[in-house]
Design a protein around this motif. Sequence first.
Motif, PDB file in Angstrom:
ATOM      1  N   TRP A  26       0.842  -1.214   0.000  1.00  0.00           N
ATOM      2  CA  TRP A  26       0.000   0.000   0.000  1.00  0.00           C
ATOM      3  C   TRP A  26       0.871   1.254   0.000  1.00  0.00           C
ATOM      4  CZ3 TRP A  26      -5.107   1.276  -0.448  1.00  0.00           C
ATOM      5  CH2 TRP A  26      -5.480   2.570  -0.058  1.00  0.00           C
ATOM      6  N   TRP A  33      -3.226   4.703  -7.778  1.00  0.00           N
ATOM      7  CA  TRP A  33      -3.462   3.260  -7.654  1.00  0.00           C
ATOM      8  C   TRP A  33      -4.172   2.932  -6.351  1.00  0.00           C
ATOM      9  CZ3 TRP A  33      -3.618  -0.053 -11.378  1.00  0.00           C
ATOM     10  CH2 TRP A  33      -2.922   0.201 -12.550  1.00  0.00           C
ATOM     11  N   ARG A  34      -3.870   3.673  -5.303  1.00  0.00           N
ATOM     12  CA  ARG A  34      -4.599   3.474  -4.048  1.00  0.00           C
ATOM     13  C   ARG A  34      -6.074   3.802  -4.254  1.00  0.00           C
ATOM     14  NH1 ARG A  34      -0.543   6.680   0.051  1.00  0.00           N
ATOM     15  NH2 ARG A  34       1.215   5.257  -0.112  1.00  0.00           N
ATOM     16  N   VAL A  37      -7.784   0.878  -5.748  1.00  0.00           N
ATOM     17  CA  VAL A  37      -8.054  -0.131  -4.723  1.00  0.00           C
ATOM     18  C   VAL A  37      -9.276   0.274  -3.899  1.00  0.00           C
ATOM     19  CG1 VAL A  37      -7.155  -1.218  -2.626  1.00  0.00           C
ATOM     20  CG2 VAL A  37      -5.662  -0.908  -4.605  1.00  0.00           C
ATOM     21  N   ILE A  73     -11.864  -3.140   2.396  1.00  0.00           N
ATOM     22  CA  ILE A  73     -10.752  -2.939   1.467  1.00  0.00           C
ATOM     23  C   ILE A  73     -10.144  -4.285   1.092  1.00  0.00           C
ATOM     24  CG2 ILE A  73      -8.422  -1.988   1.260  1.00  0.00           C
ATOM     25  CD1 ILE A  73      -9.432   0.401   2.932  1.00  0.00           C
ATOM     26  N   ILE A  77      -9.932  -5.920  -2.679  1.00  0.00           N
ATOM     27  CA  ILE A  77      -8.701  -6.416  -3.302  1.00  0.00           C
ATOM     28  C   ILE A  77      -8.906  -7.841  -3.800  1.00  0.00           C
ATOM     29  CG2 ILE A  77      -6.302  -7.089  -2.841  1.00  0.00           C
ATOM     30  CD1 ILE A  77      -6.239  -4.674  -0.854  1.00  0.00           C
ATOM     31  N   GLY A  80     -11.090  -7.721  -6.873  1.00  0.00           N
ATOM     32  CA  GLY A  80     -10.306  -7.233  -8.000  1.00  0.00           C
ATOM     33  C   GLY A  80      -9.391  -8.309  -8.565  1.00  0.00           C
ATOM     34  N   ARG A  81      -8.790  -9.095  -7.704  1.00  0.00           N
ATOM     35  CA  ARG A  81      -7.937 -10.204  -8.163  1.00  0.00           C
ATOM     36  C   ARG A  81      -8.739 -11.184  -9.016  1.00  0.00           C
ATOM     37  NH1 ARG A  81      -4.526 -12.144  -2.866  1.00  0.00           N
ATOM     38  NH2 ARG A  81      -2.800 -10.697  -3.097  1.00  0.00           N
TER      39      ARG A  81
END
Length: 136
Positions: A26, A33-34, A37, A73, A77, A80-81
């Motif tokens: 992070w 990019w954060r 996320v 969060i 993630i 998103g993966r």
Amino acid sequence: MADTDFWLQKIREQVCPNHSDAADYWDSLTPEWRGLVLHAAAICGRRELKPSLARCTWAELFTRTDPRTILQIRRGIQHGRRVFAGFGSLRDSDFSARTAKRDRKPEPAQKRGIEMVIAPDILAAFDARQQLNQEG
């Protein structure tokens, strides 16, 4: 039987209990990019995540949010993966103009707008009222 990574993790927890790969990653991300996320996390959860959190370090993130937001969060993630894994391997040929000319799969018809469902007894009452208006 436990593998080497398992035992290294156990040793790391004993020697350096505050270590976090997620925190290191992070902190290495740019605010843009954060923000990506955080957007993925907002899609996956019920809580709204403010864009200003993208400028926070990992430690600041924990002071400004509650544990549920941190878990949101994490879920973002993970989601998103899974989404990006759906692309499979990214060959250069997959991103050429010829791939846009492929046959499209038929999409199911989508209803636009709101579809109202009326109970049968209400429909019967409307029909009866309409008949009374036509007779009278």
